[in-house]
Motif scaffolding. Structure first.
Motif, short mmCIF file in Angstrom:
data_model
loop_
_atom_site.label_atom_id
_atom_site.label_comp_id
_atom_site.label_asym_id
_atom_site.label_seq_id
_atom_site.Cartn_x
_atom_site.Cartn_y
_atom_site.Cartn_z
N PHE A 110 -15.70 -32.41 -90.20
CA PHE A 110 -16.09 -30.98 -90.40
C PHE A 110 -16.62 -31.02 -91.59
O PHE A 110 -17.16 -30.11 -91.90
CB PHE A 110 -14.39 -30.59 -90.50
N ASP A 111 -15.95 -31.89 -92.81
CA ASP A 111 -16.78 -31.70 -93.98
C ASP A 111 -18.38 -32.10 -93.98
O ASP A 111 -19.36 -31.47 -94.65
CB ASP A 111 -16.58 -32.83 -94.49
N ARG A 112 -18.75 -33.12 -92.78
CA ARG A 112 -20.54 -33.30 -92.92
C ARG A 112 -21.33 -31.99 -92.26
O ARG A 112 -22.31 -31.24 -92.59
CB ARG A 112 -20.21 -34.40 -91.62
N MET A 113 -20.16 -31.43 -91.41
CA MET A 113 -20.88 -29.70 -90.61
C MET A 113 -21.29 -28.75 -91.98
O MET A 113 -21.96 -28.77 -91.79
CB MET A 113 -19.75 -29.67 -89.41
N ASP A 114 -20.30 -28.87 -92.67
CA ASP A 114 -19.98 -27.74 -94.09
C ASP A 114 -21.07 -28.23 -94.47
O ASP A 114 -21.83 -27.29 -94.97
CB ASP A 114 -18.12 -27.61 -94.98
N ASP A 115 -21.15 -29.60 -94.67
CA ASP A 115 -22.79 -30.10 -95.72
C ASP A 115 -23.82 -29.59 -95.35
O ASP A 115 -24.58 -28.82 -95.66
CB ASP A 115 -22.01 -31.59 -96.12
N THR A 116 -24.36 -29.80 -93.83
CA THR A 116 -24.81 -29.54 -93.00
C THR A 116 -25.99 -28.20 -92.80
O THR A 116 -26.87 -27.52 -93.23
CB THR A 116 -24.84 -30.40 -91.94
N ARG A 117 -24.74 -27.50 -93.22
CA ARG A 117 -24.68 -25.94 -92.69
C ARG A 117 -25.59 -25.05 -94.10
O ARG A 117 -25.46 -24.19 -94.44
CB ARG A 117 -23.18 -24.92 -92.59
N ARG A 118 -24.32 -25.51 -95.79
CA ARG A 118 -25.30 -25.81 -96.70
C ARG A 118 -26.29 -25.83 -96.80
O ARG A 118 -27.00 -25.02 -97.75
CB ARG A 118 -24.27 -26.41 -97.64
N MET A 119 -27.00 -27.00 -96.11
CA MET A 119 -28.53 -27.48 -96.72
C MET A 119 -28.94 -26.80 -96.00
O MET A 119 -30.24 -26.10 -96.54
CB MET A 119 -28.38 -28.63 -96.42
N LEU A 120 -28.65 -26.03 -94.44
CA LEU A 120 -29.58 -25.28 -94.26
C LEU A 120 -29.71 -23.40 -94.64
O LEU A 120 -30.40 -23.17 -94.02
CB LEU A 120 -29.29 -25.57 -92.84
N ALA A 121 -28.32 -23.98 -94.93
CA ALA A 121 -29.41 -21.96 -95.55
C ALA A 121 -29.74 -21.64 -97.10
O ALA A 121 -29.40 -20.77 -97.56
CB ALA A 121 -27.54 -21.48 -95.94
N GLN A 122 -29.77 -23.15 -97.94
CA GLN A 122 -30.73 -23.16 -98.94
C GLN A 122 -32.27 -22.75 -98.59
O GLN A 122 -32.09 -23.18 -97.47
CB GLN A 122 -31.04 -24.50 -99.22
N ASP A 123 -32.38 -21.45 -99.60
CA ASP A 123 -33.96 -21.50 -99.43
C ASP A 123 -35.20 -22.04 -99.50
O ASP A 123 -35.89 -21.34 -98.07
CB ASP A 123 -34.06 -20.42 -101.16
N ASP A 124 -35.24 -23.68 -100.22
CA ASP A 124 -35.89 -23.87 -99.56
C ASP A 124 -36.16 -24.40 -98.21
O ASP A 124 -37.40 -25.09 -97.52
CB ASP A 124 -35.94 -25.77 -100.11
N VAL A 125 -34.89 -24.94 -97.63
CA VAL A 125 -35.21 -25.97 -95.82
C VAL A 125 -35.36 -24.58 -95.12
O VAL A 125 -35.99 -24.91 -93.85
CB VAL A 125 -33.72 -26.61 -96.06
N ARG A 126 -34.69 -23.40 -95.90
CA ARG A 126 -35.04 -21.97 -94.75
C ARG A 126 -36.26 -21.59 -94.50
O ARG A 126 -37.16 -21.82 -93.26
CB ARG A 126 -34.24 -20.78 -94.90
N ARG A 127 -37.09 -22.11 -95.42
CA ARG A 127 -38.87 -21.59 -95.32
C ARG A 127 -38.72 -22.72 -94.59
O ARG A 127 -40.34 -22.06 -93.88
CB ARG A 127 -38.93 -21.61 -97.25
N ASP A 128 -38.85 -23.99 -94.71
CA ASP A 128 -39.55 -24.79 -94.41
C ASP A 128 -39.69 -25.38 -92.57
O ASP A 128 -40.58 -25.06 -91.86
CB ASP A 128 -39.13 -25.93 -94.55
N THR A 129 -38.05 -24.54 -92.30
CA THR A 129 -38.07 -24.70 -91.07
C THR A 129 -38.71 -23.41 -90.34
O THR A 129 -38.62 -23.37 -88.91
CB THR A 129 -36.19 -24.64 -91.20
N ASP A 130 -38.64 -22.11 -91.17
CA ASP A 130 -38.78 -20.63 -90.60
C ASP A 130 -40.83 -21.29 -90.20
O ASP A 130 -41.30 -20.79 -88.96
CB ASP A 130 -38.91 -20.26 -90.94
N ALA A 131 -41.18 -21.80 -91.12
CA ALA A 131 -42.75 -22.28 -91.38
C ALA A 131 -43.19 -23.27 -90.10
O ALA A 131 -44.27 -22.63 -89.69
CB ALA A 131 -43.11 -23.45 -92.23
N GLY A 132 -42.51 -24.49 -89.68
CA GLY A 132 -42.70 -25.55 -88.72
C GLY A 132 -42.49 -24.09 -87.59
O GLY A 132 -43.09 -24.70 -86.18
N SER A 133 -41.51 -22.90 -87.14
CA SER A 133 -41.15 -22.64 -86.13
C SER A 133 -42.98 -21.12 -85.56
O SER A 133 -42.43 -21.20 -84.31
CB SER A 133 -40.11 -21.85 -85.73
N ASP A 134 -43.46 -21.65 -87.06
CA ASP A 134 -44.97 -20.50 -86.26
C ASP A 134 -45.68 -20.98 -85.44
O ASP A 134 -47.17 -20.17 -85.07
CB ASP A 134 -45.08 -20.25 -87.81
N THR A 135 -45.74 -22.90 -86.02
CA THR A 135 -46.79 -23.16 -85.13
C THR A 135 -46.85 -23.22 -83.68
O THR A 135 -46.13 -23.05 -82.96
CB THR A 135 -47.31 -24.60 -85.43
#
Length: 135
Positions: A110-135
């Motif tokens: 559960f701790d690792r899942m929370d860490d992953t959620r926090r990481m994915l919620a960061q603006d930098d990461v969200r921007r990178d994952t959204d850019a990859g879905s455009d292609t």
């Protein structure tokens, strides 16, 4: 004994997975019902998230977490103190040649899942994952 040609890789065998799940269910049931003769342990609600067994099924490591995450070190001490009784309960329920030696570790899933959620919620990461879905 011949090597199983259907089991490739270093992952657990079907037998290991099956026995581990039976041990997990049995431990969870025993702890939930308060079948252990230790009032301190019976007062705690403990989740048994996963059990992993050694290839020879002689060692079973149970990953546990107290409900709410409070008193984690106490839980490990109480479980270790009552290991023999828990081992007997497991061996009574399962028809194995040897009763596995039980070991207990904190479940950090559960701790690792929370860490992953926090990481994915960061603006930098969200921007990178959204850019990859455009292609």
């Amino acid at each position: 004994m011949g090597k199983n040609k259907f089991h490739e890789g270093s992952g657990p065998s079907q037998r290991q997975l099956r026995v581990a799940e039976l041990i997990r269910r049995t431990l969870a049931e025993v702890l939930a019902r308060g079948d252990v003769h230790d009032p301190e342990l019976n007062r705690m609600s403990i989740t048994v998230g996963e059990v992993r067994t050694s290839p020879d099924l002689k060692i079973a490591t149970a990953y546990v977490l107290p409900l709410g995450g409070q008193g984690q070190e106490d839980v490990l001490k109480l479980l270790a103190r009552n290991k023999g009784e828990l081992r007997r309960a497991v061996s009574k329920k399962l028809a194995l040649k040897f009763a596995p030696d039980l070991r207990f570790q904190l479940d950090e899933t559960f701790d690792r899942m929370d860490d992953t959620r926090r990481m994915l919620a960061q603006d930098d990461v969200r921007r990178d994952t959204d850019a990859g879905s455009d292609t």
